[in-house]
Design a protein around this motif. Structure first.
Motif: not given
Length: 510
Positions: A59-65, A138-142, A180-185
């Motif tokens: 999960r850490l290696a994933m860029i976004g999703e 991965r919980d990006m949070g706000h 890297a921070l794109d988590d689909g909203g």
């Protein structure tokens, strides 16, 4: 015969051996079972830890999703490291990891193995099969992420490795952060921008009351030949320049009123500013003190009215200023906003990096990056501490390609320091000639103090140094050594991607 049989019945010699023989089988089953169960339990724990490690690493290696073979390989690598072949005799461990079909931000995994028995094989149990499950998300949070970007003239040059100019490498490289921070909203991530060189272009972000109406600029007499600005010139004074004398009173505003002039300046696109006095100090006809120390009041305090010059920012007017040899105004800053797609973010990056000019005053960039990020300051209405009842994490990414270098002859946010001397603070125009080493040291100290303040306000500070020798103050500015990155330009996108991967909380969901 009857007597013999009676004696035989009463003879107990050898019974213990028979009883032991009869009991040996269940005893061996108990001991062997306990031993094999204990080994199996320990092996299962090791297998679970390896499954968790693999899921987290993947999960850490994933860029976004973005799930791909490289991510899968990284997950397998960590599983194999934590559960090497032969662990407790296991030869057939199998790990499977994949993206959750219902939640692209989550990985789901399982691991199986067969543990060879040590004693239970006597009873036909050669192996004990085990299976574990693991999930990682991965919980990006706000997050509010402020990009403080060095837009000095050196960014137009290629790095030492050659090839594309540094500014082009930055424009491309910073996209790694967004991806890297794109988590689909699933969470809200906003970006702000504070481009800087000698000053910052922030007037559009301010109100009319935040701008000085009658400010003082240098008045250099003819006896101070412009060709000899490097020489001592004690006759320099300050003169008041009201709104009607402003460069912005050029007829385009349709009115000569103070508000019209200020409004014209603020919305012109050329709204670079002169920094205000340190909090608690007086404007004093332009001969004021700024100094190297910065407080939260310097960050947050707002003017109380339209004539509160002690808390207002000056207009950067090279057309009216005197006594300098170089001016520069970068592109406009942007407050935090959501950029729905890569193209939106790329467009914003292009806008804030359009003007590349001037010298490196790192402290003015970090100062305004902190101001634009503050939850309690001039922009607090746009900077809530929570969103949807969850806290907003604030990150400042300071990017630069060089050391602070203030010559004293630039017209910067601090005036013309050879004469104004506001950061050194003697408060008398034209009575000294501080050299550039002294001025640079003061601004570097001021930069370091602003970094410390930003961290004390709860902000996470990241620093990216491009194509420059190691500068201790840059690493010290970051929240930790893990938040400090150096790049020769070839791997800039990877550095920004790594920062994006480091933002947010990685957690096991099972």
């Amino acid at each position: 015969m009857m007597q013999f049989l009676g004696r035989l019945a009463r003879d107990v010699e050898g019974n213990a051996m028979m009883l032991l023989g009869a009991a040996l089988i269940p005893i061996l089953a108990m001991i062997g079972g306990g031993l094999d169960v204990s080994v199996t339990y320990m092996t299962r724990n090791k297998l679970q830890n390896a499954c968790d490690a693999g899921a987290l690493a993947g999960r850490l290696a994933m860029i976004g999703e973005d799930w791909n073979s490289d991510v899968e390989a990284e997950a397998n690598k960590f599983f194999d490291f934590n559960f090497p072949n032969g662990t407790n005799g296991v030869q057939n461990a199998k790990f499977v990891i994949e993206q959750d079909s219902d939640d692209a931000a989550q990985l789901v995994g399982s691991a199986t193995a067969s543990v060879p028995t040590t004693l239970m094989f006597i009873f036909g149990f050669d192996f004990i099969d085990i299976e574990v499950y693991c999930d990682a998300k991965r919980d990006m949070g706000h997050n509010d992420i402020m990009l403080v970007l060095d837009m000095t003239s050196s960014m137009l040059n290629p790095p030492a490795i050659g090839g594309a100019p540094k500014i082009d490498r930055l424009r491309n490289g910073v996209m790694g952060l967004y991806k890297a921070l794109d988590d689909g909203g699933a969470s809200r991530t906003r970006y702000g921008f504070a481009p800087f060189s000698q000053t910052v272009n922030v007037a559009r972000q301010l109100s009319n009351n935040d701008i000085v109406r009658e400010q003082y600029l240098l008045d250099v007499p003819d006896t101070c030949d412009p060709n000899y600005l490097y020489w001592y010139c004690p006759d320099v004074t300050m003169k008041e320049v009201g709104p009607r004398d402003s460069y912005w009173n050029n007829g385009q505003n349709g009115s000569a009123t103070a508000n019209a002039i200020i409004q014209g300046f603020r919305t012109s696109g050329d709204g670079c500013i002169e920094e205000r006095p340190a909090y608690g100090n007086s404007y004093n006809d332009g001969e004021f003190y700024i100094g190297t120390k910065v407080t939260e009041d310097d960050i947050n305090a707002a003017p109380r009215n339209a004539v509160d010059r002690n808390l207002q920012f000056g207009r950067y007017e090279p057309q009216r200023q005197e006594g300098y040899i170089f001016d520069a105004c970068v592109s406009e800053a942007k407050q935090f906003a959501v950029y729905p797609g890569e193209s939106d973010f790329s467009t914003a990056v292009g806008e804030v990096t359009e003007r590349v000019t001037g010298g490196t005053y790192s402290d003015i960039g970090m100062l305004w990056g902190t101001r634009l990020s503050s939850r309690d300051g001039l922009f607090k209405t746009n900077n809530p501490k929570t969103y949807s009842n969850w806290p907003v994490n604030v990150h400042i990414i300071f990017f630069t390609d060089g050391l602070t270098f203030a010559t004293g002859y630039h017209y910067s946010a601090y005036g013309v320091e050879r004469f104004n001397n506001r950061v050194a603070g003697d408060g008398t125009v034209g009575d000294s000639t501080p050299d550039y080493e002294d001025i640079t040291a003061l601004h570097l100290e001021r930069f370091s103090n602003i970094c410390t303040l930003a961290k004390s306000m709860g902000f996470t500070v990241w620093v990216v140094a491009l194509d420059t020798a190691y500068i201790p103050e840059h690493e010290a500015c970051a929240s930790s050594s893990a938040h400090f990155f150096e790049s020769d330009g070839s791997d800039l996108e990877e550095k920004f991607t790594e920062i994006g991967q480091g933002i947010g909380n990685l957690r096991l969901t099972r």
